[in-house]
Design a protein around this motif. Sequence first.
Motif, mmCIF file in Angstrom:
data_model
loop_
_atom_site.group_PDB
_atom_site.id
_atom_site.type_symbol
_atom_site.label_atom_id
_atom_site.label_comp_id
_atom_site.label_asym_id
_atom_site.label_seq_id
_atom_site.Cartn_x
_atom_site.Cartn_y
_atom_site.Cartn_z
ATOM 1 N N UNK A 47 41.680 48.995 41.662
ATOM 2 C CA UNK A 47 40.842 48.237 40.798
ATOM 3 C C UNK A 47 40.031 48.774 39.845
ATOM 4 N N UNK A 48 40.428 50.051 39.457
ATOM 5 C CA UNK A 48 40.687 50.678 38.606
ATOM 6 C C UNK A 48 38.817 50.590 37.929
ATOM 7 N N UNK A 148 26.549 35.462 37.509
ATOM 8 C CA UNK A 148 27.136 35.871 39.021
ATOM 9 C C UNK A 148 28.355 34.430 38.918
ATOM 10 N N UNK A 149 27.939 33.539 38.121
ATOM 11 C CA UNK A 149 28.960 32.670 38.233
ATOM 12 C C UNK A 149 30.615 33.618 36.951
ATOM 13 N N UNK A 150 29.572 34.260 35.772
ATOM 14 C CA UNK A 150 30.529 34.955 35.380
ATOM 15 C C UNK A 150 31.087 36.130 35.995
ATOM 16 N N UNK A 151 30.855 36.182 36.437
ATOM 17 C CA UNK A 151 31.390 37.375 36.867
ATOM 18 C C UNK A 151 32.416 37.151 38.155
ATOM 19 N N UNK A 152 31.798 36.600 38.941
ATOM 20 C CA UNK A 152 32.600 35.443 40.154
ATOM 21 C C UNK A 152 33.653 34.845 40.097
ATOM 22 N N UNK A 153 33.706 34.493 38.219
ATOM 23 C CA UNK A 153 35.253 33.964 37.740
ATOM 24 C C UNK A 153 35.749 35.317 37.103
ATOM 25 N N UNK A 154 35.095 36.647 36.932
ATOM 26 C CA UNK A 154 36.165 37.947 36.616
ATOM 27 C C UNK A 154 36.376 37.989 38.219
ATOM 28 N N UNK A 156 37.500 36.375 40.533
ATOM 29 C CA UNK A 156 38.665 36.184 41.168
ATOM 30 C C UNK A 156 40.153 35.937 40.060
ATOM 31 N N UNK A 157 39.952 36.531 39.024
ATOM 32 C CA UNK A 157 40.369 37.046 38.338
ATOM 33 C C UNK A 157 41.659 37.920 38.901
ATOM 34 N N UNK A 158 40.556 39.074 38.904
ATOM 35 C CA UNK A 158 40.865 40.338 39.031
ATOM 36 C C UNK A 158 41.845 40.569 40.098
ATOM 37 N N UNK A 159 41.602 39.338 41.301
ATOM 38 C CA UNK A 159 41.607 39.687 42.697
ATOM 39 C C UNK A 159 42.639 38.892 42.452
ATOM 40 N N UNK A 160 43.175 37.523 41.737
ATOM 41 C CA UNK A 160 44.469 37.225 42.420
ATOM 42 C C UNK A 160 45.251 37.155 41.841
#
Length: 161
Positions: A47-48, A148-154, A156-160
Amino acid sequence: MEGTLLVLAAIFYLLAFAGLVYPVIPAGVVFAVSLLLIGWAEGFGSLGIFFWVIQGFVAFLLFAIDSLISIFGVKRSGGSNAALWGSAIGLIVGPFIIPVVGVLVGALAGAVIGELITGGKTWRQMGKVGLSSVVGFVLGVIVKGMILVMNLGYLLWVLLF
C-alpha cells in the motif's frame, strides 16, 4: 482469505460511522482496526508509505476532534472541567437511558450536572454550557463524518485502481 478480511474491514469501517453517533463505540479505534485488516488483506508494504501516513493522520484527526471540539465549545461558553467530564459521561450513558436522542440529552444533562456540582453559575449559564456541549458534539459528528466519507473515497480509489 483476502475477501473475508476486506469484508471485515468494511464492517469495522461502518462501525466507525456508528461510533460517530454512539460514543460507546470508539470510532478511532474501530477505524484503526479496519485499517489493520486492510493492511493484512492487501499486504502492508504494497500500500505504500504515503497511504499509511494519510491513514495515520486521519486516525489522529478522529481522536483529536472528539476532544478538541467539545473542550472548545464548553470552555468558550464558560464551562468548567466538571462540565467537560459530565458531558463525556452523559454522551456514554445517555443512549442507554434514552435510545437514539439520549446522546444529545446526555451531553446536555451531563454538562449541566457538572456545573451544578461546581456551583456558582445561574441556570441560564449552566444551560448555555450544556447547549454548547451538544453543539460541540454535533459539530464533531459532522466533521468526523466528512473525514470518514472523504477517506472512504480515497480507500476505494487506492484499493480499486
